[in-house]
Design an enzyme around this catalytic site. Sequence first.
Site, mmCIF file in Angstrom:
data_model
loop_
_atom_site.group_PDB
_atom_site.id
_atom_site.type_symbol
_atom_site.label_atom_id
_atom_site.label_comp_id
_atom_site.label_asym_id
_atom_site.label_seq_id
_atom_site.Cartn_x
_atom_site.Cartn_y
_atom_site.Cartn_z
ATOM 1 N N LYS A 107 -31.029 36.469 15.753
ATOM 2 C CA LYS A 107 -31.770 37.333 16.137
ATOM 3 C C LYS A 107 -32.230 37.468 14.567
ATOM 4 C CE LYS A 107 -28.336 39.276 19.144
ATOM 5 N NZ LYS A 107 -27.036 38.401 18.902
HETATM 6 C C1 LIG Z 1 -26.466 38.394 20.142
HETATM 7 C C2 LIG Z 1 -25.877 36.630 19.983
HETATM 8 C C3 LIG Z 1 -25.496 35.976 20.583
HETATM 9 C C4 LIG Z 1 -26.081 36.290 22.138
HETATM 10 O O1 LIG Z 1 -28.057 36.151 22.446
HETATM 11 P P1 LIG Z 1 -27.926 36.574 24.253
HETATM 12 O O2 LIG Z 1 -29.799 36.682 23.487
HETATM 13 O O3 LIG Z 1 -28.166 38.186 23.583
HETATM 14 O O4 LIG Z 1 -27.439 36.092 24.868
HETATM 15 C C5 LIG Z 1 -24.922 34.635 20.746
HETATM 16 N N1 LIG Z 1 -24.508 34.536 19.209
HETATM 17 C C6 LIG Z 1 -24.550 35.254 18.588
HETATM 18 C C7 LIG Z 1 -23.556 34.697 17.764
HETATM 19 C C8 LIG Z 1 -25.624 36.279 18.688
HETATM 20 O O5 LIG Z 1 -25.822 36.600 17.549
#
Ligand SMILES: *Cc1c(COP(=O)(O)O)cnc(C)c1O
Length: 433
Positions: A107
Amino acid sequence: MKYYSTNKKVVGETLEAAVVKGLAADGGLFMPETIKTLPASFFDEIANLSFQEIAYRVADAFFGEDIPSETLKNIVKDTLNFDIPIVEVKENIYSLELFHGPTLAFKDVGARFMARLLGYFIQKGDAGRVNVLVATSGDTGSAVANGFWNVDGIRVFVLYPKGKVSEIQEKQFTTLGCNITAIEVDGTFDDCQALVKRAFMDEELNKNLKLTSANSINIARFLPQAFYYFYAYAQMKRLGHADNLVVCVPSGNFGNLTAGLFAKRMGLPVKRFIAANNRNDIFLQYLRTGKYMPRPSIATIANAMDVGAPSNFARIMDLYGGSHSAISAEISGKAYDDNQIREIIRTTYEDTNYLLDPHGACAYGALCDMLLPAENGVFLETAHPAKFCQTVERIIGKEVEIPGKLAAFMRGEKQAVPLSKDFTDFKSYLMRL
Ligand SMILES: *Cc1c(COP(=O)(O)O)cnc(C)c1O
């Protein structure tokens, strides 16, 4: 480029309006009017380009009409100040390591890009002061808080479910201070997400405060996630393993997977996708039955995927014109419960010496289970295992080394505002600002 809403009542919004609003006024998610295909020459030379060069070409296709090219180049360059390498785990199965950024999760890419883009609009002087609201099940909060920390004109409120995120995750967004406020909600992640959604729809609040979202509903956080799918392909091409490429994505709100679907629409040669879930398998059930049935989320050890109503499902439906058969032709799914996730982490570590985090473990497991003989597989390793060290250490029976970046957060002091899950409490808190 203009943006329309998945609910179709809002059309023709500018990029700036879409980014500042986050969610469209009709409650839908913004989509770009066109998804440009990149020329064959780009894919011919992609293996010789750097990550930043590749990302700029992708960014230009979406944002080039609206952002001066030098500015966009700088935003891309500043965002991607870390690598996203491909690592072979076993024959034909590769990990795309998305955890080398400041908060050790994928993210960081979207959050850093969005902070810089919003900062650009504010600096230009048309956007005014902006309040970012973000609901987190763990990793979003840290990526957004760190990405936006100290950016002039932006205040960030991170809503998180009390007692449901790991201590390390919590420290990454409760210790920063400055323009970052953490709100500890007595409820689940879905409650946090619902509070944020209602705040965006509340007329009185929006009259008083400029509110926007930094969840993957925001186009500026979601679209940049397409960058690393292209870079993954470039690296696989360098290795001579780019044919029949299958990409497996551990999914919660489905922003990450949807960005991959956009990349494919832009011409990226991915054969098919796999969506890996934990017990929150709403999407898998949709694939099986053709019915989308959101339900309350269940807590699992892959907590960033504990989502009962995946927000980007609306974008997937829009992208495929609501066709279940078109969606199932390109995406398949698989789900794992906590015991299976533990087993995958343990056996993979024993067999290959590669340490998975609980989210990446779902994706690795699904790829191993579903890859066909002539295919090459890449799974997205979305977070560093040390972010979940208590869980992982118990599974492998060994201490996990904590990277320096993470240890530094642990030394900070937690500061959070406690709130109930009632919207009236949240609203009056915001109105008092
Ligand atoms: C947010 C997150 C996900 C899920 O991602 P999305 O885009 O919401 O499907 C998977 N793994 C980790 C470590 C995350 O932080």
